[in-house]
Design a protein around this motif. Structure first.
Motif, PDB file in Angstrom:
ATOM      1  N   THR A   1      99.459  -0.574 -42.925  1.00 19.64           N
ATOM      2  CA  THR A   1     100.513  -0.944 -41.718  1.00 19.64           C
ATOM      3  C   THR A   1     101.977  -1.404 -42.393  1.00 19.64           C
ATOM      4  O   THR A   1     103.048  -0.808 -41.781  1.00 19.64           O
ATOM      5  CB  THR A   1     100.034  -2.027 -40.831  1.00 19.64           C
ATOM      6  OG1 THR A   1      99.460  -3.237 -41.737  1.00 19.64           O
ATOM      7  CG2 THR A   1      98.443  -1.629 -40.337  1.00 19.64           C
ATOM      8  N   SER A   2     101.893  -1.746 -43.613  1.00 20.79           N
ATOM      9  CA  SER A   2     102.966  -2.280 -44.244  1.00 20.79           C
ATOM     10  C   SER A   2     103.954  -1.053 -44.684  1.00 20.79           C
ATOM     11  O   SER A   2     104.872  -0.659 -44.420  1.00 20.79           O
ATOM     12  CB  SER A   2     103.033  -3.032 -45.614  1.00 20.79           C
ATOM     13  OG  SER A   2     104.273  -3.437 -45.976  1.00 20.79           O
TER      14      SER A   2
ATOM     15  N   TYR B   1      99.404   7.118 -42.124  1.00 22.01           N
ATOM     16  CA  TYR B   1      98.882   5.581 -42.750  1.00 22.01           C
ATOM     17  C   TYR B   1      98.213   4.723 -41.391  1.00 22.01           C
ATOM     18  O   TYR B   1      97.155   4.243 -41.800  1.00 22.01           O
ATOM     19  CB  TYR B   1     100.208   4.809 -43.196  1.00 22.01           C
ATOM     20  CG  TYR B   1     100.693   5.119 -44.401  1.00 22.01           C
ATOM     21  CD1 TYR B   1     100.080   5.837 -45.518  1.00 22.01           C
ATOM     22  CD2 TYR B   1     102.042   5.438 -44.580  1.00 22.01           C
ATOM     23  CE1 TYR B   1     100.674   6.262 -46.544  1.00 22.01           C
ATOM     24  CE2 TYR B   1     102.740   5.795 -45.684  1.00 22.01           C
ATOM     25  CZ  TYR B   1     101.976   6.158 -46.850  1.00 22.01           C
ATOM     26  OH  TYR B   1     102.508   6.660 -48.048  1.00 22.01           O
ATOM     27  N   LEU B   2      98.979   5.051 -40.293  1.00 25.15           N
ATOM     28  CA  LEU B   2      98.061   4.341 -39.202  1.00 25.15           C
ATOM     29  C   LEU B   2      96.853   4.964 -38.858  1.00 25.15           C
ATOM     30  O   LEU B   2      96.026   4.269 -38.506  1.00 25.15           O
ATOM     31  CB  LEU B   2      99.291   4.345 -38.156  1.00 25.15           C
ATOM     32  CG  LEU B   2     100.570   3.514 -38.473  1.00 25.15           C
ATOM     33  CD1 LEU B   2     101.531   3.647 -37.079  1.00 25.15           C
ATOM     34  CD2 LEU B   2     100.217   1.884 -38.351  1.00 25.15           C
TER      35      LEU B   2
ATOM     36  N   ALA C   1      94.483   3.567 -41.055  1.00 25.50           N
ATOM     37  CA  ALA C   1      94.229   2.182 -40.811  1.00 25.50           C
ATOM     38  C   ALA C   1      93.134   2.153 -39.605  1.00 25.50           C
ATOM     39  O   ALA C   1      92.078   1.406 -39.635  1.00 25.50           O
ATOM     40  CB  ALA C   1      95.424   1.478 -40.520  1.00 25.50           C
TER      41      ALA C   1
ATOM     42  N   THR D   1      97.613  -1.515 -34.037  1.00 23.86           N
ATOM     43  CA  THR D   1      97.810  -0.298 -34.825  1.00 23.86           C
ATOM     44  C   THR D   1      97.866   0.897 -34.159  1.00 23.86           C
ATOM     45  O   THR D   1      98.797   1.643 -34.268  1.00 23.86           O
ATOM     46  CB  THR D   1      96.753  -0.379 -35.950  1.00 23.86           C
ATOM     47  OG1 THR D   1      96.667  -1.435 -36.744  1.00 23.86           O
ATOM     48  CG2 THR D   1      96.806   0.774 -36.935  1.00 23.86           C
TER      49      THR D   1
ATOM     50  N   ASP E   1     101.554   0.774 -32.357  1.00 18.60           N
ATOM     51  CA  ASP E   1     102.361   1.635 -33.526  1.00 18.60           C
ATOM     52  C   ASP E   1     102.248   2.839 -33.846  1.00 18.60           C
ATOM     53  O   ASP E   1     103.240   3.846 -33.778  1.00 18.60           O
ATOM     54  CB  ASP E   1     102.228   0.886 -35.006  1.00 18.60           C
ATOM     55  CG  ASP E   1     102.520  -0.656 -34.831  1.00 18.60           C
ATOM     56  OD1 ASP E   1     103.150  -1.148 -34.040  1.00 18.60           O
ATOM     57  OD2 ASP E   1     102.336  -1.436 -35.907  1.00 18.60           O
TER      58      ASP E   1
END
Length: 147
Positions: A73-74, A87-88, A91, A101, A104
């Motif tokens: 998340t970073s 990336y999300l 995650a 998440t 986002d």
């Protein structure tokens, strides 16, 4: 140790001599320490030490999972929309009911013009959330695509 481990790979004494040992876990921990989300995404698999119901192992698995989610998340926060979405999504594979998440991800998909993909992702999330918990998503989650 620098003579035994010149490349940073742990070396252990075995009955037939020295052996260098490297593991996915070691590589994952190094990637986490370096903030290398690509490598973290590639290496992390669940369950960690499946079948071992030991307190210390379970604690480490939970710690590791949290670090992986934090790294992904970073990395998404400062990435392009396409990279952030990847990336999300990863995650959400690890923590599929994480609405923050998901929000986002929906924002990133929508801002990159993938509104239909965002709608499908939200519908899948709603179905899973209802099936697993009997709950509906938060109003702020639904509002992401209504704006």
């Amino acid at each position: 140790r620098s003579a035994l481990e010149p490349w940073g790979v742990p070396t252990y004494v075995h009955k037939d001599g020295l052996r260098r040992v490297d593991s996915d876990h070691g590589r994952l921990c190094r990637a986490l320490a370096e903030g290398d989300a690509e490598e973290v995404s590639r290496l992390y698999r669940e369950p960690f030490a499946g079948g071992l119901a030991l307190g210390a192992v379970e604690e480490h698995a939970a710690w590791l999972r949290g670090r992986v989610l934090g790294c992904l998340t970073s990395a998404a926060a400062s990435a392009s929309d396409a990279d952030a979405a990847a990336y999300l999504e990863r995650a959400l594979e690890v923590d599929p009911l994480n609405e923050e998440t998901l929000r986002d991800l929906l924002v990133r998909l929508r801002s990159s013009g993938c509104t239909q993909a965002a709608r499908r992702r939200l519908a899948d999330f709603v179905a899973r959330l209802r099936a697993e918990t009997g709950l509906d998503p938060l109003p702020e989650t639904l509002a992401v695509l209504e704006a």
